[in-house]
Design an enzyme around this catalytic site. Structure first.
Site, PDB file in Angstrom:
ATOM      1  N   HIS A   1      55.637  75.131   4.668  1.00 17.69           N
ATOM      2  CA  HIS A   1      56.095  76.226   5.538  1.00 17.69           C
ATOM      3  C   HIS A   1      57.269  75.817   6.414  1.00 17.69           C
ATOM      4  O   HIS A   1      57.917  76.675   7.015  1.00 17.69           O
ATOM      5  CB  HIS A   1      54.924  76.800   6.367  1.00 17.69           C
ATOM      6  CG  HIS A   1      54.527  75.985   7.546  1.00 17.69           C
ATOM      7  ND1 HIS A   1      53.507  75.061   7.517  1.00 17.69           N
ATOM      8  CD2 HIS A   1      54.997  75.964   8.811  1.00 17.69           C
ATOM      9  CE1 HIS A   1      53.370  74.510   8.710  1.00 17.69           C
ATOM     10  NE2 HIS A   1      54.263  75.042   9.517  1.00 17.69           N
TER      11      HIS A   1
ATOM     12  N   ASP B   1      50.356  73.615   1.282  1.00 18.67           N
ATOM     13  CA  ASP B   1      51.429  73.570   2.280  1.00 18.67           C
ATOM     14  C   ASP B   1      52.107  72.201   2.261  1.00 18.67           C
ATOM     15  O   ASP B   1      51.939  71.384   3.170  1.00 18.67           O
ATOM     16  CB  ASP B   1      50.819  73.872   3.661  1.00 18.67           C
ATOM     17  CG  ASP B   1      51.873  74.149   4.704  1.00 18.67           C
ATOM     18  OD1 ASP B   1      53.054  74.320   4.337  1.00 18.67           O
ATOM     19  OD2 ASP B   1      51.505  74.196   5.900  1.00 18.67           O
TER      20      ASP B   1
ATOM     21  N   SER C   1      53.620  70.171  12.724  1.00 19.71           N
ATOM     22  CA  SER C   1      53.498  70.454  11.287  1.00 19.71           C
ATOM     23  C   SER C   1      54.447  69.603  10.479  1.00 19.71           C
ATOM     24  O   SER C   1      55.585  69.369  10.897  1.00 19.71           O
ATOM     25  CB  SER C   1      53.893  71.887  10.954  1.00 19.71           C
ATOM     26  OG  SER C   1      53.228  72.778  11.690  1.00 19.71           O
TER      27      SER C   1
END
Ligand code: 4AZ
Length: 252
Positions: free
Chosen positions: A68, A113, A206
């Site tokens: 992402h 992801d 992230s």
């Protein structure tokens, strides 16, 4: 105590109370400073000259991050800061030549992801810049792992200096169980969870590394809030995604 003293004391108490309650939603929540030499595989993925995500050095030309972080974005806007203590200065800023997001990446549920990118020039490895090995076996429930990153701190802004937190692994089945708030649809088959009291990854972490026994076991993916005890941090399970990473790194 004078009336003035009382007012000052009440103000100080209010400010302390504010800090204490902010702590609960925290930073690489509840983390400590981490020197880059102790996490030399950690990088900052920059988009349009701002820290967007963490990332992990896989080789002199390949960096692993979350899908992402890159999905749908222009490679010309991407740079990677390596060997730096701070996300916004120091180390070396390297342009990105190409990237590849997992074919099964699901932007709704953030399943699969994971992404790899190829740097436009080869890195020079040293004390603050080097690769980490990928785990071949998923970490076992209850074992300890360390997450690092420049993600949001207690005050809701990115950390100036790299942070770390020690977490306990929660296996996928337990993370998807009624013990926590997510349920099985949200916790993908290729994920693992990790949590502890008062510390967690948060926005901006992230793509960064979850490390155990000097091996990369996870990539920070997502979570509901930060350090909410009903919602552990969710990580892409590197052992499960290992063959994809190796193949994609060779293909881009
Ligand atoms: C994020 O948005 C994010 N508490 C990463 C990890 C967690 C929450 C949010 C886990 O990048």
């Amino acid at each position: 105590m004078t009336a003035y003293g009382l007012v000052v004391s009440v103000l100080v108490l209010l400010l302390l109370g504010e800090a204490a309650s902010a702590d609960a939603s925290g930073r690489i929540v509840g983390g400590d400073d981490q020197v880059i030499r102790n996490a030399p595989w950690q990088v900052s993925i920059q988009i349009s000259a701002r820290h967007e995500c963490g990332g992990v050095i896989y080789s002199k030309e390949i960096v692993i991050t979350a899908g992402h972080c890159l999905h749908g974005k222009s490679v010309t806007l991407m740079k990677v800061r390596v060997g730096a203590q701070n996300h916004n200065y120091g180390g070396t800023l390297v342009p990105v030549a190409a990237y590849k997001v997992h074919e099964q990446f699901d932007s709704t549920f953030l399943h699969f992801d994971i992404a790899v990118l190829r740097l436009s020039t080869l890195l020079t490895f040293g004390l603050s810049t080097r690769a980490i090995n990928l785990a071949r076996v998923s970490p076992s429930a209850g074992s300890t792992a360390t997450v690092t990153g420049w993600g949001n701190t207690d005050n809701g802004a990115l950390a100036e200096t790299l942070q770390k937190a020690q977490l306990q692994i929660i296996d996928r089945a337990e993370c998807a169980s009624l013990k926590y708030g997510y349920g099985a649809d949200f916790v993908g088959e290729e994920t693992i969870c990790a949590a502890t009291t008062d510390a967690d990854a948060c926005t901006g972490d992230s793509g960064g590394p979850l490390v155990a026994n000097s091996q990369l076991v996870g990539i920070v993916s997502w979570g509901y809030e930060c350090a909410n005890e009903n919602y552990p941090g969710v990580y892409a399970d590197v052992a499960i995604l290992r063959s994809w990473i190796v193949k994609a790194a060779n293909a881009i």
